[in-house]
Design an enzyme around this catalytic site. Structure first.
Site, PDB file in Angstrom:
ATOM      1  CG  ASP A  98      -1.890  -1.183   1.201  1.00 29.93           C
ATOM      2  OD1 ASP A  98      -2.214  -1.670   0.108  1.00 29.93           O
ATOM      3  OD2 ASP A  98      -2.279  -1.638   2.296  1.00 29.93           O
ATOM      4  CE  LYS A 120       2.620  -2.482  -4.254  1.00 32.76           C
ATOM      5  NZ  LYS A 120       2.132  -2.109  -2.919  1.00 32.76           N
ATOM      6  N   GLY A 170      -4.476  -4.317  -3.782  1.00 37.23           N
ATOM      7  CA  GLY A 170      -5.443  -3.296  -4.155  1.00 37.23           C
ATOM      8  C   GLY A 170      -4.657  -2.065  -4.533  1.00 37.23           C
ATOM      9  CG  HIS A 171      -1.865  -2.077  -6.991  1.00 39.61           C
ATOM     10  ND1 HIS A 171      -0.942  -2.643  -7.824  1.00 39.61           N
ATOM     11  CD2 HIS A 171      -1.614  -2.610  -5.766  1.00 39.61           C
ATOM     12  CE1 HIS A 171      -0.173  -3.474  -7.137  1.00 39.61           C
ATOM     13  NE2 HIS A 171      -0.573  -3.474  -5.884  1.00 39.61           N
ATOM     14  CB  THR A 198      -6.438 -10.214   1.703  1.00 37.77           C
ATOM     15  OG1 THR A 198      -5.883 -11.268   0.913  1.00 37.77           O
ATOM     16  CG2 THR A 198      -5.383  -9.139   1.936  1.00 37.77           C
ATOM     17  NE  ARG A 208       6.713 -31.294  -6.468  1.00 37.14           N
ATOM     18  CZ  ARG A 208       7.736 -32.033  -6.103  1.00 37.14           C
ATOM     19  NH1 ARG A 208       8.713 -32.255  -6.948  1.00 37.14           N
ATOM     20  NH2 ARG A 208       7.795 -32.559  -4.908  1.00 37.14           N
ATOM     21  CD  GLN A 231       0.833  -8.875  -2.586  1.00 38.40           C
ATOM     22  OE1 GLN A 231       1.464  -9.446  -3.448  1.00 38.40           O
ATOM     23  NE2 GLN A 231      -0.417  -8.554  -2.753  1.00 38.40           N
ATOM     24  CE  LYS A 286      -1.905   8.690   1.943  1.00 39.49           C
ATOM     25  NZ  LYS A 286      -2.906   7.732   2.509  1.00 39.49           N
TER      26      LYS A 286
HETATM   27  P1  GDP Z   1      -0.656   0.311  -3.570  1.00 40.07           P
HETATM   28  O1  GDP Z   1      -1.275  -0.961  -3.122  1.00 40.07           O
HETATM   29  O2  GDP Z   1       0.796   0.378  -3.279  1.00 40.07           O
HETATM   30  O3  GDP Z   1      -0.956   0.639  -5.013  1.00 40.07           O
HETATM   31  O4  GDP Z   1      -1.346   1.470  -2.685  1.00 40.07           O
HETATM   32  P2  GDP Z   1      -2.911   1.601  -2.317  1.00 40.07           P
HETATM   33  O5  GDP Z   1      -3.645   2.063  -3.502  1.00 40.07           O
HETATM   34  O6  GDP Z   1      -3.411   0.386  -1.627  1.00 40.07           O
HETATM   35  O7  GDP Z   1      -2.835   2.696  -1.176  1.00 40.07           O
HETATM   36  C1  GDP Z   1      -2.263   3.947  -1.398  1.00 40.07           C
HETATM   37  C2  GDP Z   1      -3.343   5.009  -1.147  1.00 40.07           C
HETATM   38  O8  GDP Z   1      -2.712   6.261  -1.070  1.00 40.07           O
HETATM   39  C3  GDP Z   1      -4.343   5.107  -2.288  1.00 40.07           C
HETATM   40  O9  GDP Z   1      -5.610   5.479  -1.796  1.00 40.07           O
HETATM   41  C4  GDP Z   1      -3.771   6.233  -3.149  1.00 40.07           C
HETATM   42  O10 GDP Z   1      -4.779   6.927  -3.881  1.00 40.07           O
HETATM   43  C5  GDP Z   1      -3.206   7.119  -2.095  1.00 40.07           C
HETATM   44  N1  GDP Z   1      -2.062   7.936  -2.515  1.00 40.07           N
HETATM   45  C6  GDP Z   1      -0.979   7.566  -3.247  1.00 40.07           C
HETATM   46  N2  GDP Z   1      -0.101   8.569  -3.327  1.00 40.07           N
HETATM   47  C7  GDP Z   1      -0.634   9.598  -2.612  1.00 40.07           C
HETATM   48  C8  GDP Z   1      -0.191  10.908  -2.280  1.00 40.07           C
HETATM   49  O11 GDP Z   1       0.886  11.359  -2.659  1.00 40.07           O
HETATM   50  N3  GDP Z   1      -1.016  11.665  -1.490  1.00 40.07           N
HETATM   51  C9  GDP Z   1      -2.212  11.217  -1.023  1.00 40.07           C
HETATM   52  N4  GDP Z   1      -2.952  12.008  -0.249  1.00 40.07           N
HETATM   53  N5  GDP Z   1      -2.664   9.983  -1.324  1.00 40.07           N
HETATM   54  C10 GDP Z   1      -1.875   9.192  -2.100  1.00 40.07           C
HETATM   55  P1  IMO Z   2      -0.809  -4.204  -2.219  1.00 46.21           P
HETATM   56  O1  IMO Z   2      -0.342  -4.765  -3.528  1.00 46.21           O
HETATM   57  C1  IMO Z   2      -0.946  -4.546   2.129  1.00 46.21           C
HETATM   58  C2  IMO Z   2      -0.898  -8.607   3.773  1.00 46.21           C
HETATM   59  C3  IMO Z   2      -2.135  -9.030   4.521  1.00 46.21           C
HETATM   60  C4  IMO Z   2      -1.539  -9.959   5.537  1.00 46.21           C
HETATM   61  C5  IMO Z   2      -0.444 -10.668   4.742  1.00 46.21           C
HETATM   62  C6  IMO Z   2      -0.853 -12.016   4.166  1.00 46.21           C
HETATM   63  O2  IMO Z   2      -2.106  -3.505  -2.282  1.00 46.21           O
HETATM   64  O3  IMO Z   2       0.271  -3.413  -1.568  1.00 46.21           O
HETATM   65  P2  IMO Z   2      -2.401 -12.725   2.115  1.00 46.21           P
HETATM   66  O4  IMO Z   2      -3.863 -12.482   1.871  1.00 46.21           O
HETATM   67  O5  IMO Z   2      -1.504 -12.215   1.049  1.00 46.21           O
HETATM   68  O6  IMO Z   2      -2.112 -14.167   2.450  1.00 46.21           O
HETATM   69  O7  IMO Z   2      -2.086 -11.900   3.477  1.00 46.21           O
HETATM   70  O8  IMO Z   2      -0.103  -9.794   3.685  1.00 46.21           O
HETATM   71  N1  IMO Z   2      -1.116  -8.116   2.392  1.00 46.21           N
HETATM   72  C7  IMO Z   2      -1.081  -6.827   2.053  1.00 46.21           C
HETATM   73  N2  IMO Z   2      -0.953  -5.712   2.793  1.00 46.21           N
HETATM   74  N3  IMO Z   2      -1.022  -4.450   0.780  1.00 46.21           N
HETATM   75  C8  IMO Z   2      -1.139  -5.556   0.012  1.00 46.21           C
HETATM   76  O9  IMO Z   2      -1.100  -5.517  -1.336  1.00 46.21           O
HETATM   77  C9  IMO Z   2      -1.211  -6.810   0.642  1.00 46.21           C
HETATM   78  N4  IMO Z   2      -1.331  -8.078   0.188  1.00 46.21           N
HETATM   79  C10 IMO Z   2      -1.267  -8.867   1.263  1.00 46.21           C
HETATM   80  O10 IMO Z   2      -2.781  -7.930   5.103  1.00 46.21           O
HETATM   81  O11 IMO Z   2      -0.913  -9.217   6.544  1.00 46.21           O
HETATM   82 MG    MG Z   3      -2.818  -1.629  -1.834  1.00 42.87          MG
END
Ligand code: GDP
Ligand code: IMO
Ligand code: MG
Length: 454
Positions: free
Chosen positions: A28, A31, A55-56, A145, A159, A240, A351
């Site tokens: 999170d 990315k 979740g991106h 998750t 396997r 991740q 952020k």
């Molecule tokens: P990812 O999984 O690495 O793609 O990140 P997520 O989407 O799960 O979480 C990042 C959150 O931060 C999302 O809601 C983005 O919209 C938000 N975000 C990313 N960069 C920035 C930033 O520079 N400022 C703010 N306020 N939000 C950001």
């Molecule tokens: P993105 O790509 C944040 C965490 C889960 C848990 C551990 C194992 O959005 O950054 P899993 O369901 O993979 O077996 O869970 O990994 N986890 C994440 N935390 N961002 C993610 O993906 C994650 N994908 C898995 O919360 O701690």
């Molecule tokens: Mg995410």
């Protein structure tokens, strides 16, 4: 020893067209939005690990796209999105995601989305087993998750998995494999005294999904090899983060795949000599969702302030599960480690805008564990649980920085924060983000290969 082989020399002299983008913390990091930005100068964006545990989020012109399986390059109509063999795919959820994105106006076709025939399939039985395992762990649960990720990778390495390529088989044959795989997982559920699945009934939605996905499936490594030879630029999208890596994270509080840079090579089937750049994305503070140690975790006002109330889509609540994320000061010890295990060529902070208005900021520069100083994370989780961060205090800034676009526009304290992080981790920081929208990026130098979106 002696001279490197001829072939390596040739490759080394060639343009190296791969950028690997990884999460440098616990996921999170933002990315998705960075991939969306860099995709403007890529021909292909390729996801290489994980499944719909990811979740991106990408925000463009007020529309928010939440991507779980489909690479974040999909918003660019001239980019091919690839799902690699390192992924685990729930075909029903993938079809659902395609539908959602189509409703938002995106064009998705087999010319724009390619799925590896070697990715593994997550079945409903894997999801049931994920839930059962978490329940059995009780207070020691990992906090997964619940998307069936662990059990699907377990079948892969054992396997016993079924693969996306199996969807190309005769329908009956695919159905038989699917049912057999679910029956085998049912055995595990039964042995724990848990409810089993009606495998035949559960298979139907998978057969329907297979009908839709069949044209998208092909050999991705060969596709990429040919594309790379033709001079195409490939951006590998990590899911991740480094500290959730099955090998390099805080095991067992990790995911079951390899989100680190090495995972991009095995998760796509490409060779290291094509790689030019490894970019680590980190949030300007720390967050973690799920269980496991987090030395800089905070309670109270500052944590609430970093997390946000949930009113904004960028607040710290899981994109996939909606769970509140644990928040804390930036952990430079972990970042330094991420620079090392990924061989990062640069780091980016996201952020930064969220830190505006805090009087004092803190960076954890080292840990004290049982009286000993650690510059890198210790070997065992037990030690990590006892880590006391050593903080360096820095002045904050009060200005709204969301409209800054050049480093010179940022307040002095913000520039100082960025420079100090770069110095402490020994990695250059040339980009930061100051808001979730595509263009809310501040760059130090304008480099041609990081072109503005076209
Ligand atoms: P990812 O999984 O690495 O793609 O990140 P997520 O989407 O799960 O979480 C990042 C959150 O931060 C999302 O809601 C983005 O919209 C938000 N975000 C990313 N960069 C920035 C930033 O520079 N400022 C703010 N306020 N939000 C950001
Ligand atoms: P993105 O790509 C944040 C965490 C889960 C848990 C551990 C194992 O959005 O950054 P899993 O369901 O993979 O077996 O869970 O990994 N986890 C994440 N935390 N961002 C993610 O993906 C994650 N994908 C898995 O919360 O701690
Ligand atoms: Mg995410």
């Amino acid at each position: 020893m002696g001279r490197p082989p001829r072939r390596n020399l040739r490759m080394g002299q060639r343009d190296m067209p791969i950028t690997i983008l990884i999460g440098a913390q616990w996921g999170d990091e933002g990315k998705g939005r960075v991939v969306d930005w860099l995709a403007a100068s890529a021909d292909i964006v390729a996801r290489y690990a994980g499944g719909d545990n990811a979740g991106h989020t990408v925000a463009l012109d007020g529309q928010v796209y939440k991507l779980h399986l489909i690479p974040s390059g999909i918003l660019h109509s001239d980019v091919v999105s690839i799902m690699g063999n390192g992924m685990v795919v729930n075909p029903v959820n993938l079809v659902r995601e395609i539908d959602v994105l189509r409703k938002l106006g995106l064009r998705i076709s087999p010319e724009r989305l390619v799925i590896s025939s070697r990715a593994h399939i997550i079945t409903p039985a894997h999801i049931a087993l994920d839930e059962a395992k978490e329940m059995a762990l009780g207070a020691a649960k990992i906090g997964t998750t619940l998307r069936g990720i662990g059990p699907a990778y377990l079948d892969k390495t054992g396997r016993a998995g079924i693969r996306t390529g199996d969807m190309l088989l005769d329908v009956e044959e695919f159905a038989e494999r699917l049912v057999a795989s679910m029956e085998a997982t049912n055995e595990d559920l039964r042995s724990q005294g848990l409810q089993t699945l009606d495998a035949r009934a559960a298979a139907q939605s998978y057969l329907d999904a297979a009908d839709i996905l069949r044209p998208y499936i092909r050999d991705v490594s060969i596709y990429l090899y040919e594309a790379l030879k033709a001079g195409k630029r490939v951006l590998c999208e990590g899911a991740q983060g480094t500290l959730l890596d099955i090998d390099h994270g805080s095991y067992p509080f990790v995911t079951s795949s390899s989100p680190t840079a090495g995972g991009a090579l095995t998760g796509l089937g490409v060779g290291p000599l094509f790689v030019e750049r490894v970019l680590g994305v980190a949030k300007a503070f720390s967050t973690r969702v799920g269980g496991g140690p987090m030395p800089t975790e905070l309670d109270g006002d500052i944590a609430e302030r970093l997390r946000g109330s949930g009113a904004n889509f960028w607040d710290e609540f899981g994109t996939t599960t909606g769970r509140p994320r644990r928040c804390g000061w930036l952990d430079v010890v972990m970042l330094r480690y991420a620079v090392g295990v990924n061989g990062l060529s640069e780091l980016m902070l996201t952020k930064m805008d969220i830190l505006s208005g805090l009087d004092e900021l803190k960076l954890a520069t080292a840990y004290m564990i049982d009286g000993e100083r650690f510059e890198y994370p210790p070997v065992t989780n037990e030690q990590l649980e006892r880590a006391i961060p050593i903080y360096e205090s820095m002045p904050g800034w009060s200005e709204d920085i969301s409209n800054c676009r050049e480093f010179g526009d940022l307040p002095k304290a913000a520039r100082h924060y960025i420079e100090r992080v770069a110095q402490l981790c020994d990695a250059p920081i040339e980009m930061v983000s100051v808001g979730p929208e595509r263009d809310q990026i501040v760059m130090k130098t304008t480099r041609p290969r990081v072109a503005a979106p076209r």
